[in-house]
Design a protein around this motif. Structure first.
Motif, PDB file in Angstrom:
ATOM      1  N   SER A  74       3.735  -0.290  -0.245  1.00 32.78           N
ATOM      2  CA  SER A  74       3.298  -1.654   0.037  1.00 32.78           C
ATOM      3  C   SER A  74       2.826  -2.329  -1.249  1.00 32.78           C
ATOM      4  CB  SER A  74       2.163  -1.635   1.067  1.00 32.78           C
ATOM      5  OG  SER A  74       1.059  -0.892   0.571  1.00 32.78           O
ATOM      6  N   SER A  75       2.787  -3.636  -1.229  1.00 34.28           N
ATOM      7  CA  SER A  75       2.418  -4.390  -2.437  1.00 34.28           C
ATOM      8  C   SER A  75       0.949  -4.236  -2.803  1.00 34.28           C
ATOM      9  CB  SER A  75       2.736  -5.871  -2.231  1.00 34.28           C
ATOM     10  OG  SER A  75       2.031  -6.377  -1.106  1.00 34.28           O
ATOM     11  N   ASP A  76       0.118  -3.832  -1.851  1.00 38.74           N
ATOM     12  CA  ASP A  76      -1.315  -3.691  -2.122  1.00 38.74           C
ATOM     13  C   ASP A  76      -1.752  -2.233  -2.252  1.00 38.74           C
ATOM     14  OD1 ASP A  76      -0.822  -3.087   0.504  1.00 38.74           O
ATOM     15  OD2 ASP A  76      -2.601  -4.075   1.301  1.00 38.74           O
ATOM     16  N   ALA A  77      -0.811  -1.343  -2.526  1.00 39.53           N
ATOM     17  CA  ALA A  77      -1.159   0.070  -2.701  1.00 39.53           C
ATOM     18  C   ALA A  77      -2.101   0.220  -3.897  1.00 39.53           C
ATOM     19  CB  ALA A  77       0.104   0.903  -2.913  1.00 39.53           C
ATOM     20  N   PRO A  78      -3.208   0.938  -3.755  1.00 39.07           N
ATOM     21  CA  PRO A  78      -4.194   1.028  -4.842  1.00 39.07           C
ATOM     22  C   PRO A  78      -3.664   1.720  -6.089  1.00 39.07           C
ATOM     23  CG  PRO A  78      -4.741   2.540  -3.055  1.00 39.07           C
ATOM     24  CD  PRO A  78      -3.636   1.680  -2.555  1.00 39.07           C
ATOM     25  N   TRP A  79      -2.651   2.571  -5.963  1.00 39.27           N
ATOM     26  CA  TRP A  79      -2.111   3.304  -7.107  1.00 39.27           C
ATOM     27  C   TRP A  79      -0.906   2.597  -7.717  1.00 39.27           C
ATOM     28  CZ3 TRP A  79       2.908   4.226  -5.889  1.00 39.27           C
ATOM     29  CH2 TRP A  79       3.238   4.268  -4.524  1.00 39.27           C
ATOM     30  N   ARG A  80      -0.556   1.422  -7.209  1.00 39.87           N
ATOM     31  CA  ARG A  80       0.673   0.748  -7.647  1.00 39.87           C
ATOM     32  C   ARG A  80       0.621   0.358  -9.133  1.00 39.87           C
ATOM     33  NH1 ARG A  80       4.747  -1.278  -4.649  1.00 39.87           N
ATOM     34  NH2 ARG A  80       6.166  -2.697  -5.750  1.00 39.87           N
TER      35      ARG A  80
END
Length: 246
Positions: A225-231
């Motif tokens: 997802s676009s809001d993944a904390p590890w992105r």
């Protein structure tokens, strides 16, 4: 020796505060209305002398009187500045006590909540303890592996078993086995976060970004997802690899 160093470092760090407290402030002409007033009087006297409204003798006497008042004003300003630098008269004494209490309070909290009497643990001892823990866990790891292979391929517990196995082996420093266990879980059900974890574990194992970890990061970013904390971290890894391998 450690306590002496801690106290010295605390006192050295407070030196700028002590200097700012006791620094003498000199009066400024622009901020002193008395000096500006006397200068205006001198200009008026010179103007009256040019216009011959007063005699030269009267001019010199008046000038001397103004200069005398100006010197008295400077002396009074210096006395006021000296008084303002006295820590006991303007609250600086309490500020000084507060500054001294800061390192003392820090040391007191360390003595209450820390373990200053605990000796440092040598690396050899820590390695021996880790090896003992690995040895104690070995039977349980073996049982876990035997249990996993008996589960059906589509059984959700099979994925959970490989995830747990990979976590245990990663904590034991067995990175190859941990990577293999997590890859097995990833093949059964793709999870973007798990793919990023495997990629990071491969980097930890090799000490640098590899093509395999680059591929895993790309797959994870495409499915996450676009809001993944590890992105953000994964994107930085990908950009770094593309920059070094054009």
């Amino acid at each position: 020796m450690l306590w002496i160093m801690m106290i010295l470092i605390s006192l050295i760090s407070l030196i700028p505060c002590f200097i700012s407290l006791y620094r003498k402030k000199y009066p400024s002409i622009a901020n002193n209305p008395s000096i500006a007033f006397y200068q205006l009087q001198l200009k008026e006297l010179e103007s009256e002398l040019r216009q011959e409204l007063i005699l030269p003798e009267e001019y010199h006497q008046a000038k001397l009187e103004i200069q005398r008042r100006l010197l008295n004003s400077d002396d009074q300003s210096e006395k006021n500045n000296f008084i303002s630098c006295d820590p006991a008269t303007n609250g600086h004494f309490f500020i000084l006590c507060g500054l001294i209490c800061i390192p003392l309070t820090a040391i007191g909290l360390y003595l209450l909540n820390g373990v200053p009497a605990l000796p440092s643990q040598p690396l050899r001892t820590r390695i021996a303890e880790q090896q003992k823990q690995n040895k104690d866990l070995a039977p349980y790891v073996k049982q876990l592996k035997e249990k996993i292979v008996t589960l059906a391929y589509n059984d959700p517990k099979r994925i959970e078993g490989y995830l747990l196995l990979g976590r245990i082996e990663a904590e034991q420093g067995q990175l190859d086995n941990a990577i293999q266990a997590w890859k097995t879980a990833l093949d059964q059900r793709f999870d973007p976060y798990l793919a990023a974890q495997i990629a990071e574990l491969i980097i930890q194992k090799n000490g640098h970004m590899t093509e395999e970890s680059f591929t895993l990061f790309q797959q994870a970013l495409q499915r996450a997802s676009s809001d993944a904390p590890w992105r953000n971290i994964a994107e930085q890894r990908v950009m770094e690899y593309q920059k070094n391998n054009p």
